[in-house]
Design a protein around this motif. Sequence first.
Motif, PDB file in Angstrom:
ATOM      1  N   ARG A  38      48.752  16.481  48.431  1.00 44.90           N
ATOM      2  CA  ARG A  38      48.472  15.438  47.448  1.00 44.90           C
ATOM      3  C   ARG A  38      48.544  14.054  48.074  1.00 44.90           C
ATOM      4  O   ARG A  38      49.135  13.864  49.137  1.00 44.90           O
ATOM      5  CB  ARG A  38      49.420  15.527  46.261  1.00 44.90           C
ATOM      6  CG  ARG A  38      50.870  15.197  46.557  1.00 44.90           C
ATOM      7  CD  ARG A  38      51.728  15.410  45.305  1.00 44.90           C
ATOM      8  NE  ARG A  38      53.130  15.115  45.539  1.00 44.90           N
ATOM      9  CZ  ARG A  38      54.088  15.270  44.631  1.00 44.90           C
ATOM     10  NH1 ARG A  38      53.782  15.725  43.421  1.00 44.90           N
ATOM     11  NH2 ARG A  38      55.343  14.978  44.929  1.00 44.90           N
ATOM     12  N   GLN A  39      47.913  13.112  47.394  1.00 44.49           N
ATOM     13  CA  GLN A  39      47.877  11.735  47.873  1.00 44.49           C
ATOM     14  C   GLN A  39      48.004  10.808  46.669  1.00 44.49           C
ATOM     15  O   GLN A  39      47.075  10.708  45.853  1.00 44.49           O
ATOM     16  CB  GLN A  39      46.568  11.468  48.624  1.00 44.49           C
ATOM     17  CG  GLN A  39      46.486  10.098  49.264  1.00 44.49           C
ATOM     18  CD  GLN A  39      45.279   9.965  50.175  1.00 44.49           C
ATOM     19  OE1 GLN A  39      44.220  10.533  49.929  1.00 44.49           O
ATOM     20  NE2 GLN A  39      45.441   9.226  51.275  1.00 44.49           N
ATOM     21  N   ALA A  40      49.151  10.160  46.552  1.00 47.52           N
ATOM     22  CA  ALA A  40      49.350   9.188  45.486  1.00 47.52           C
ATOM     23  C   ALA A  40      48.430   7.990  45.710  1.00 47.52           C
ATOM     24  O   ALA A  40      48.025   7.723  46.849  1.00 47.52           O
ATOM     25  CB  ALA A  40      50.812   8.743  45.442  1.00 47.52           C
ATOM     26  N   PRO A  41      48.085   7.264  44.671  1.00 47.88           N
ATOM     27  CA  PRO A  41      47.156   6.135  44.802  1.00 47.88           C
ATOM     28  C   PRO A  41      47.593   5.142  45.871  1.00 47.88           C
ATOM     29  O   PRO A  41      48.721   4.641  45.831  1.00 47.88           O
ATOM     30  CB  PRO A  41      47.183   5.505  43.407  1.00 47.88           C
ATOM     31  CG  PRO A  41      47.552   6.618  42.496  1.00 47.88           C
ATOM     32  CD  PRO A  41      48.500   7.477  43.274  1.00 47.88           C
ATOM     33  N   GLY A  42      46.720   4.892  46.834  1.00 49.43           N
ATOM     34  CA  GLY A  42      47.004   3.940  47.896  1.00 49.43           C
ATOM     35  C   GLY A  42      48.050   4.378  48.891  1.00 49.43           C
ATOM     36  O   GLY A  42      48.487   3.582  49.732  1.00 49.43           O
ATOM     37  N   MET A  43      48.432   5.657  48.838  1.00 48.35           N
ATOM     38  CA  MET A  43      49.508   6.143  49.693  1.00 48.35           C
ATOM     39  C   MET A  43      49.000   7.198  50.667  1.00 48.35           C
ATOM     40  O   MET A  43      47.800   7.480  50.729  1.00 48.35           O
ATOM     41  CB  MET A  43      50.631   6.727  48.824  1.00 48.35           C
ATOM     42  CG  MET A  43      51.205   5.741  47.822  1.00 48.35           C
ATOM     43  SD  MET A  43      52.027   4.357  48.614  1.00 48.35           S
ATOM     44  CE  MET A  43      53.550   5.166  49.133  1.00 48.35           C
ATOM     45  N   GLY A  44      49.928   7.769  51.430  1.00 46.25           N
ATOM     46  CA  GLY A  44      49.575   8.759  52.431  1.00 46.25           C
ATOM     47  C   GLY A  44      49.530  10.169  51.881  1.00 46.25           C
ATOM     48  O   GLY A  44      49.686  10.406  50.685  1.00 46.25           O
ATOM     49  N   LEU A  45      49.299  11.111  52.786  1.00 44.46           N
ATOM     50  CA  LEU A  45      49.193  12.520  52.419  1.00 44.46           C
ATOM     51  C   LEU A  45      50.581  13.160  52.379  1.00 44.46           C
ATOM     52  O   LEU A  45      51.457  12.810  53.165  1.00 44.46           O
ATOM     53  CB  LEU A  45      48.320  13.256  53.445  1.00 44.46           C
ATOM     54  CG  LEU A  45      46.895  12.735  53.611  1.00 44.46           C
ATOM     55  CD1 LEU A  45      46.220  13.406  54.802  1.00 44.46           C
ATOM     56  CD2 LEU A  45      46.085  12.946  52.342  1.00 44.46           C
ATOM     57  N   GLU A  46      50.740  14.107  51.467  1.00 49.58           N
ATOM     58  CA  GLU A  46      52.003  14.839  51.341  1.00 49.58           C
ATOM     59  C   GLU A  46      51.696  16.318  51.128  1.00 49.58           C
ATOM     60  O   GLU A  46      51.019  16.681  50.163  1.00 49.58           O
ATOM     61  CB  GLU A  46      52.832  14.315  50.168  1.00 49.58           C
ATOM     62  CG  GLU A  46      54.146  15.061  49.974  1.00 49.58           C
ATOM     63  CD  GLU A  46      54.873  14.690  48.695  1.00 49.58           C
ATOM     64  OE1 GLU A  46      56.069  15.025  48.591  1.00 49.58           O
ATOM     65  OE2 GLU A  46      54.260  14.082  47.789  1.00 49.58           O
ATOM     66  N   TRP A  47      52.191  17.166  52.021  1.00 52.20           N
ATOM     67  CA  TRP A  47      52.058  18.606  51.824  1.00 52.20           C
ATOM     68  C   TRP A  47      52.859  19.018  50.589  1.00 52.20           C
ATOM     69  O   TRP A  47      53.995  18.577  50.417  1.00 52.20           O
ATOM     70  CB  TRP A  47      52.563  19.347  53.054  1.00 52.20           C
ATOM     71  CG  TRP A  47      52.696  20.817  52.824  1.00 52.20           C
ATOM     72  CD1 TRP A  47      51.689  21.734  52.748  1.00 52.20           C
ATOM     73  CD2 TRP A  47      53.908  21.544  52.594  1.00 52.20           C
ATOM     74  NE1 TRP A  47      52.208  22.986  52.501  1.00 52.20           N
ATOM     75  CE2 TRP A  47      53.553  22.891  52.404  1.00 52.20           C
ATOM     76  CE3 TRP A  47      55.254  21.176  52.531  1.00 52.20           C
ATOM     77  CZ2 TRP A  47      54.501  23.883  52.155  1.00 52.20           C
ATOM     78  CZ3 TRP A  47      56.200  22.156  52.291  1.00 52.20           C
ATOM     79  CH2 TRP A  47      55.829  23.489  52.097  1.00 52.20           C
ATOM     80  N   VAL A  48      52.230  19.877  49.763  1.00 53.97           N
ATOM     81  CA  VAL A  48      52.855  20.299  48.512  1.00 53.97           C
ATOM     82  C   VAL A  48      53.247  21.773  48.558  1.00 53.97           C
ATOM     83  O   VAL A  48      54.372  22.133  48.228  1.00 53.97           O
ATOM     84  CB  VAL A  48      51.905  20.047  47.320  1.00 53.97           C
ATOM     85  CG1 VAL A  48      52.460  20.660  46.036  1.00 53.97           C
ATOM     86  CG2 VAL A  48      51.650  18.551  47.149  1.00 53.97           C
ATOM     87  N   GLU A  60      60.208  20.197  48.953  1.00 53.99           N
ATOM     88  CA  GLU A  60      61.419  20.046  48.146  1.00 53.99           C
ATOM     89  C   GLU A  60      61.145  19.257  46.869  1.00 53.99           C
ATOM     90  O   GLU A  60      61.751  19.515  45.834  1.00 53.99           O
ATOM     91  CB  GLU A  60      62.502  19.342  48.970  1.00 53.99           C
ATOM     92  CG  GLU A  60      63.154  20.208  50.029  1.00 53.99           C
ATOM     93  CD  GLU A  60      63.897  21.398  49.440  1.00 53.99           C
ATOM     94  OE1 GLU A  60      63.898  22.467  50.075  1.00 53.99           O
ATOM     95  OE2 GLU A  60      64.475  21.254  48.335  1.00 53.99           O
ATOM     96  N   SER A  61      60.212  18.313  46.948  1.00 55.61           N
ATOM     97  CA  SER A  61      59.928  17.427  45.820  1.00 55.61           C
ATOM     98  C   SER A  61      59.310  18.150  44.628  1.00 55.61           C
ATOM     99  O   SER A  61      59.313  17.621  43.511  1.00 55.61           O
ATOM    100  CB  SER A  61      59.007  16.287  46.264  1.00 55.61           C
ATOM    101  OG  SER A  61      57.801  16.807  46.793  1.00 55.61           O
ATOM    102  N   VAL A  62      58.781  19.364  44.852  1.00 54.19           N
ATOM    103  CA  VAL A  62      58.114  20.085  43.759  1.00 54.19           C
ATOM    104  C   VAL A  62      58.726  21.455  43.506  1.00 54.19           C
ATOM    105  O   VAL A  62      58.336  22.141  42.553  1.00 54.19           O
ATOM    106  CB  VAL A  62      56.605  20.246  44.026  1.00 54.19           C
ATOM    107  CG1 VAL A  62      55.971  18.884  44.320  1.00 54.19           C
ATOM    108  CG2 VAL A  62      56.333  21.232  45.152  1.00 54.19           C
TER     109      VAL A  62
END
Lengths: 117, 110
Positions: A38-48, A60-62
């Motif tokens: 996922r990629q929050a608006p204006g932010m970097g990539l995050e493996w989910v 861990e965040s999900v």
Amino acid sequence: EVQLLESGGGLVQPGGSLRLSCAASGLTFSNSVMRWVRQAPGMGLEWVSTISHSGTFYAESVKGRFSISRDSSKSTLYLQVNSLRAEDTAIYYCACANLGAYRFDYWGQGTLVTVSS
Amino acid sequence: QSALTQPRSVSGSPGQSVTISCTGTSSDVGAYNYVSWYQQHPGKAPKIMIYDVTKRPSGVPDRFSGSKSDNTASLTISGLQAEDEADYYCCSYAGSYTWVFGGGTKVTVL
């Protein structure tokens, strides 16, 4: 040609749920490791999350709120997202690679999830 | 895990070379030779440019190269071209089937 097409995003209230889908074509779905990034608006990539023959895995965040699954008969990947928070607002991309490949070879165009009241 | 550290931006003139660093830890970048790099143009999906630290997928110009030393990986773009202007993200396997991305670097072609 490998194609990944996400759907299911939308506007949802905090605490709500959605089911994201990713329809895959041009690949041997059963021999592919599938992931969500996922990629929050204006932010970097995050493996989910990842699903492979080894099992299912989550950031861990999900963990405990999101659930990844696949239907090989439909060549479709899913992400059930529950207990949504404002910080889950993002474009959700599905990505794939051959089993045993430590990379993200192909990406879909993404589906936007907005969590807001 | 914490995100890998990348510079916010780098720039260069056409034909020049630029290098983007990606610093992690001994649990991710330093532990595995599974660093990959992704190019993302505005409003588009990421595209893989480098995998397994140094390997280029078919179709990626040989102007793009990757390397790693200890906990820091690098992407070098030689002979910079206008179409290389984009955001670049590094990514590393972090063990136990988990992954960590860098914060992204904006490459500007002057």
